[in-house]
Design a protein around this motif. Structure first.
Motif: not given
Length: 131
Positions: A105, A108, A111-112
């Motif tokens: 999580r 993610d 990276k976002a």
């Protein structure tokens, strides 16, 4: 909870997760110059130049970096790219390895966030998938 703490000392690029990732997403002539300097550094005994070149290539393909610091902690990093697709910075987090779902999580989200920063700098990934 997110905290920031400035690093007041300079860290050699090859010894940090964010530094290695920034180099992986640099122009080829910059990578070549840094690897030539790296070969003559004290760090080359730990990472031979050919292994570092392979690591940089792998990081570029993977799109992020992760490095275990201690048995229970890992650093993760994602590049912030400019309009040309070269790194101008990297975001990094120190996370505990105890929860693999939380690690995924965190990666993610990291990276976002890096992708959003990159888009603000004019970077857009070309979608090559067939329509």
């Amino acid at each position: 909870q997110v905290t920031t703490r400035p690093a007041w000392n300079r860290t050699y690029w090859a010894t940090s997760t964010t530094g290695t990732l920034i180099v992986a997403f640099s122009e080829q002539h910059t990578i070549d110059r840094l690897l030539a300097e790296f070969t003559n550094s004290k760090h080359a005994s730990v990472w031979p130049e050919n292994e570092m070149r392979t690591l940089l290539s792998d990081l570029r393909q993977q799109g992020y970096a992760d490095r275990q610091l201690r048995p229970d902690s890992t650093t993760i990093a994602a590049p912030i790219l400019n309009f040309s697709g070269y790194a101008v910075a990297a975001l990094g987090l120190l996370i505990k390895d105890s929860d693999s779902k939380e690690k995924a999580r965190s990666l993610d989200l990291l990276k976002a966030t890096a992708d959003r920063c990159s888009s603000l700098l004019g970077y857009s990934e070309f979608d090559s998938s067939p329509s």
